[in-house]
Design a protein around this motif. Structure first.
Motif, PDB file in Angstrom:
ATOM      1  N   ARG A 141      -3.492  24.650 -32.473  1.00 41.18           N
ATOM      2  CA  ARG A 141      -3.931  25.236 -31.201  1.00 41.18           C
ATOM      3  C   ARG A 141      -4.351  26.697 -31.258  1.00 41.18           C
ATOM      4  NH1 ARG A 141      -1.469  21.620 -27.217  1.00 41.18           N
ATOM      5  NH2 ARG A 141      -1.832  19.643 -28.284  1.00 41.18           N
ATOM      6  N   ARG A 142      -3.863  27.458 -32.257  1.00 44.63           N
ATOM      7  CA  ARG A 142      -4.127  28.899 -32.211  1.00 44.63           C
ATOM      8  C   ARG A 142      -4.817  29.467 -33.447  1.00 44.63           C
ATOM      9  NH1 ARG A 142       1.312  29.204 -31.325  1.00 44.63           N
ATOM     10  NH2 ARG A 142       1.468  30.667 -33.018  1.00 44.63           N
ATOM     11  N   ASP A 143      -4.624  28.886 -34.610  1.00 43.11           N
ATOM     12  CA  ASP A 143      -5.131  29.501 -35.831  1.00 43.11           C
ATOM     13  C   ASP A 143      -6.653  29.631 -35.853  1.00 43.11           C
ATOM     14  OD1 ASP A 143      -2.613  29.885 -36.758  1.00 43.11           O
ATOM     15  OD2 ASP A 143      -2.667  28.307 -38.277  1.00 43.11           O
ATOM     16  N   ARG A 144      -7.363  28.577 -35.492  1.00 48.94           N
ATOM     17  CA  ARG A 144      -8.826  28.636 -35.553  1.00 48.94           C
ATOM     18  C   ARG A 144      -9.391  29.668 -34.577  1.00 48.94           C
ATOM     19  NH1 ARG A 144     -12.279  25.559 -38.089  1.00 48.94           N
ATOM     20  NH2 ARG A 144     -10.731  23.940 -38.423  1.00 48.94           N
ATOM     21  N   PRO A 145      -8.996  29.664 -33.288  1.00 46.35           N
ATOM     22  CA  PRO A 145      -9.537  30.696 -32.387  1.00 46.35           C
ATOM     23  C   PRO A 145      -9.123  32.116 -32.808  1.00 46.35           C
ATOM     24  CG  PRO A 145      -8.421  28.977 -31.110  1.00 46.35           C
ATOM     25  CD  PRO A 145      -8.198  28.679 -32.544  1.00 46.35           C
ATOM     26  N   ALA A 146      -7.896  32.265 -33.313  1.00 48.70           N
ATOM     27  CA  ALA A 146      -7.459  33.591 -33.745  1.00 48.70           C
ATOM     28  C   ALA A 146      -8.255  34.052 -34.962  1.00 48.70           C
ATOM     29  CB  ALA A 146      -5.966  33.577 -34.062  1.00 48.70           C
ATOM     30  N   LEU A 147      -8.540  33.145 -35.874  1.00 50.34           N
ATOM     31  CA  LEU A 147      -9.333  33.489 -37.055  1.00 50.34           C
ATOM     32  C   LEU A 147     -10.759  33.858 -36.661  1.00 50.34           C
ATOM     33  CD1 LEU A 147      -9.212  33.720 -40.113  1.00 50.34           C
ATOM     34  CD2 LEU A 147      -9.916  31.340 -40.248  1.00 50.34           C
ATOM     35  N   GLU A 148     -11.316  33.145 -35.684  1.00 50.06           N
ATOM     36  CA  GLU A 148     -12.660  33.490 -35.212  1.00 50.06           C
ATOM     37  C   GLU A 148     -12.676  34.872 -34.565  1.00 50.06           C
ATOM     38  OE1 GLU A 148     -13.802  30.255 -32.693  1.00 50.06           O
ATOM     39  OE2 GLU A 148     -13.971  28.853 -34.374  1.00 50.06           O
ATOM     40  N   LEU A 149     -11.658  35.182 -33.765  1.00 48.34           N
ATOM     41  CA  LEU A 149     -11.564  36.516 -33.177  1.00 48.34           C
ATOM     42  C   LEU A 149     -11.449  37.585 -34.256  1.00 48.34           C
ATOM     43  CD1 LEU A 149      -9.161  36.024 -30.153  1.00 48.34           C
ATOM     44  CD2 LEU A 149     -11.448  36.995 -30.079  1.00 48.34           C
ATOM     45  N   ARG A 150     -10.638  37.313 -35.242  1.00 47.57           N
ATOM     46  CA  ARG A 150     -10.443  38.270 -36.333  1.00 47.57           C
ATOM     47  C   ARG A 150     -11.761  38.505 -37.070  1.00 47.57           C
ATOM     48  NH1 ARG A 150      -6.330  36.969 -41.219  1.00 47.57           N
ATOM     49  NH2 ARG A 150      -5.750  39.087 -41.722  1.00 47.57           N
ATOM     50  N   TRP A 151     -12.475  37.427 -37.357  1.00 46.99           N
ATOM     51  CA  TRP A 151     -13.749  37.535 -38.052  1.00 46.99           C
ATOM     52  C   TRP A 151     -14.748  38.346 -37.231  1.00 46.99           C
ATOM     53  CZ3 TRP A 151     -15.397  36.820 -42.804  1.00 46.99           C
ATOM     54  CH2 TRP A 151     -16.767  36.759 -43.030  1.00 46.99           C
ATOM     55  N   ASP A 152     -14.846  38.033 -35.940  1.00 47.57           N
ATOM     56  CA  ASP A 152     -15.774  38.761 -35.068  1.00 47.57           C
ATOM     57  C   ASP A 152     -15.416  40.241 -34.999  1.00 47.57           C
ATOM     58  OD1 ASP A 152     -17.032  36.361 -34.596  1.00 47.57           O
ATOM     59  OD2 ASP A 152     -16.109  36.053 -32.617  1.00 47.57           O
ATOM     60  N   THR A 153     -14.121  40.536 -34.899  1.00 49.54           N
ATOM     61  CA  THR A 153     -13.675  41.929 -34.827  1.00 49.54           C
ATOM     62  C   THR A 153     -14.011  42.671 -36.114  1.00 49.54           C
ATOM     63  OG1 THR A 153     -11.878  41.244 -33.382  1.00 49.54           O
ATOM     64  CG2 THR A 153     -11.699  43.415 -34.370  1.00 49.54           C
ATOM     65  N   GLN A 154     -13.792  42.033 -37.248  1.00 53.84           N
ATOM     66  CA  GLN A 154     -14.123  42.674 -38.521  1.00 53.84           C
ATOM     67  C   GLN A 154     -15.619  42.908 -38.638  1.00 53.84           C
ATOM     68  OE1 GLN A 154     -12.345  40.147 -41.471  1.00 53.84           O
ATOM     69  NE2 GLN A 154     -10.359  41.150 -41.302  1.00 53.84           N
ATOM     70  N   MET A 156     -17.679  43.455 -36.160  1.00 54.39           N
ATOM     71  CA  MET A 156     -18.031  44.562 -35.268  1.00 54.39           C
ATOM     72  C   MET A 156     -17.596  45.902 -35.846  1.00 54.39           C
ATOM     73  SD  MET A 156     -17.459  43.165 -31.398  1.00 54.39           S
ATOM     74  CE  MET A 156     -16.011  42.154 -31.602  1.00 54.39           C
ATOM     75  N   THR A 157     -16.407  45.951 -36.448  1.00 56.15           N
ATOM     76  CA  THR A 157     -15.910  47.232 -36.984  1.00 56.15           C
ATOM     77  C   THR A 157     -16.539  47.559 -38.325  1.00 56.15           C
ATOM     78  OG1 THR A 157     -13.982  46.155 -37.965  1.00 56.15           O
ATOM     79  CG2 THR A 157     -13.703  47.152 -35.784  1.00 56.15           C
ATOM     80  N   ARG A 158     -17.058  46.573 -39.036  1.00 54.25           N
ATOM     81  CA  ARG A 158     -17.699  46.831 -40.327  1.00 54.25           C
ATOM     82  C   ARG A 158     -18.890  47.762 -40.144  1.00 54.25           C
ATOM     83  NH1 ARG A 158     -18.098  41.801 -42.619  1.00 54.25           N
ATOM     84  NH2 ARG A 158     -16.068  42.172 -43.512  1.00 54.25           N
ATOM     85  N   GLY A 159     -19.650  47.580 -39.100  1.00 48.12           N
ATOM     86  CA  GLY A 159     -20.789  48.454 -38.828  1.00 48.12           C
ATOM     87  C   GLY A 159     -20.350  49.879 -38.564  1.00 48.12           C
ATOM     88  N   ILE A 160     -19.221  50.032 -37.899  1.00 47.27           N
ATOM     89  CA  ILE A 160     -18.705  51.377 -37.613  1.00 47.27           C
ATOM     90  C   ILE A 160     -18.248  52.048 -38.899  1.00 47.27           C
ATOM     91  CG2 ILE A 160     -16.818  52.624 -36.521  1.00 47.27           C
ATOM     92  CD1 ILE A 160     -17.043  50.694 -34.219  1.00 47.27           C
ATOM     93  N   ALA A 161     -17.528  51.300 -39.739  1.00 49.86           N
ATOM     94  CA  ALA A 161     -17.005  51.877 -40.976  1.00 49.86           C
ATOM     95  C   ALA A 161     -18.141  52.317 -41.883  1.00 49.86           C
ATOM     96  CB  ALA A 161     -16.111  50.866 -41.686  1.00 49.86           C
ATOM     97  N   SER A 162     -19.199  51.515 -41.992  1.00 54.59           N
ATOM     98  CA  SER A 162     -20.288  51.898 -42.886  1.00 54.59           C
ATOM     99  C   SER A 162     -21.073  53.076 -42.322  1.00 54.59           C
ATOM    100  CB  SER A 162     -21.208  50.713 -43.146  1.00 54.59           C
ATOM    101  OG  SER A 162     -21.825  50.299 -41.954  1.00 54.59           O
ATOM    102  N   SER A 163     -21.271  53.113 -41.001  1.00 55.33           N
ATOM    103  CA  SER A 163     -21.994  54.251 -40.430  1.00 55.33           C
ATOM    104  C   SER A 163     -21.137  55.509 -40.460  1.00 55.33           C
ATOM    105  CB  SER A 163     -22.455  53.942 -39.003  1.00 55.33           C
ATOM    106  OG  SER A 163     -21.351  53.798 -38.138  1.00 55.33           O
ATOM    107  N   ALA A 164     -19.811  55.364 -40.323  1.00 54.49           N
ATOM    108  CA  ALA A 164     -18.939  56.544 -40.399  1.00 54.49           C
ATOM    109  C   ALA A 164     -18.943  57.124 -41.807  1.00 54.49           C
ATOM    110  CB  ALA A 164     -17.521  56.176 -39.980  1.00 54.49           C
ATOM    111  N   SER A 165     -18.942  56.265 -42.826  1.00 54.85           N
ATOM    112  CA  SER A 165     -18.954  56.778 -44.191  1.00 54.85           C
ATOM    113  C   SER A 165     -20.294  57.433 -44.495  1.00 54.85           C
ATOM    114  CB  SER A 165     -18.637  55.674 -45.194  1.00 54.85           C
ATOM    115  OG  SER A 165     -19.664  54.715 -45.196  1.00 54.85           O
ATOM    116  N   LYS A 166     -21.389  56.897 -43.930  1.00 55.76           N
ATOM    117  CA  LYS A 166     -22.693  57.532 -44.119  1.00 55.76           C
ATOM    118  C   LYS A 166     -22.713  58.902 -43.443  1.00 55.76           C
ATOM    119  CE  LYS A 166     -25.293  53.247 -44.402  1.00 55.76           C
ATOM    120  NZ  LYS A 166     -26.218  52.357 -43.687  1.00 55.76           N
TER     121      LYS A 166
END
Length: 177
Positions: A141-154, A156-166
């Motif tokens: 009931r929870r692992d798949r939706p939680a994993l999808e949220l985690r993936w989406d969050t990563q 979204m934040t991946r773009g921030i991390a790469s632009s911050a390092s630039k």
């Protein structure tokens, strides 16, 4: 190491940089050990968000407020709250029965096995059963939706991390790396 006047002084060894053999010695975190022009410690300046750019904190708040995240939390609570209530009631009933009804707990079930032993073993069995039910519920009931949220969050934040390092490397704050 030699002692002189009660103070310890380190003697540099071959290959040491500045007498310290720690390879991370030169890689201080921002704000740690930085000095201003006078030699005094420089004040720590918090990172300022770039206008028009999302911050990691903003992304995490957005995800936390999303309907998908709230649904994962609801599913978690719908299982955990009743399960904890049932298990706690069962545990308290066992303890209360053991202290207030010793005659009931001493009744033999078979041979040397009495009600207290069966109930005590039932505590262990119910713990394993509850653990199995929790893992099964999480998996179904929870692992798949939680994993999808985690993936989406990563993502979204991946773009921030790469632009911050630039931005940091463009401003000369990227350090030696």
């Amino acid at each position: 190491m030699e002692k002189q006047d009660g103070c310890e002084t380190a003697q540099p060894r071959a290959g040491d940089r500045g007498g310290v053999s720690d390879p991370w010695y030169d890689a201080l975190a921002s704000g740690w050990g930085d000095v201003d022009g006078t030699g005094a410690p420089a004040p720590a300046v918090p990172a300022q968000p770039v206008p028009g750019q999302r911050s990691a904190a903003g992304i995490y708040l957005e995800v936390q407020r999303s309907e998908a995240f709230q649904e994962v939390r609801r599913r978690y609570r719908r299982f955990v709250v009743p399960a904890c209530a049932v298990f706690f009631t069962w545990y308290v009933a066992y303890v209360v029965a053991a202290t207030t009804a010793p005659g009931l707990m001493a009744q033999r079930v078979t041979g040397a096995v009495n009600v207290a032993m069966v109930a005590g073993l039932g505590q262990f069995a119910s713990t394993f059963l509850l653990t199995w039910l929790y893992v099964r519920h999480a998996r179904l009931r929870r692992d798949r939706p939680a994993l999808e949220l985690r993936w989406d969050t990563q993502e979204m934040t991946r773009g921030i991390a790469s632009s911050a390092s630039k931005n940091n490397s463009a401003h000369g704050e990227g350090g030696q790396w």
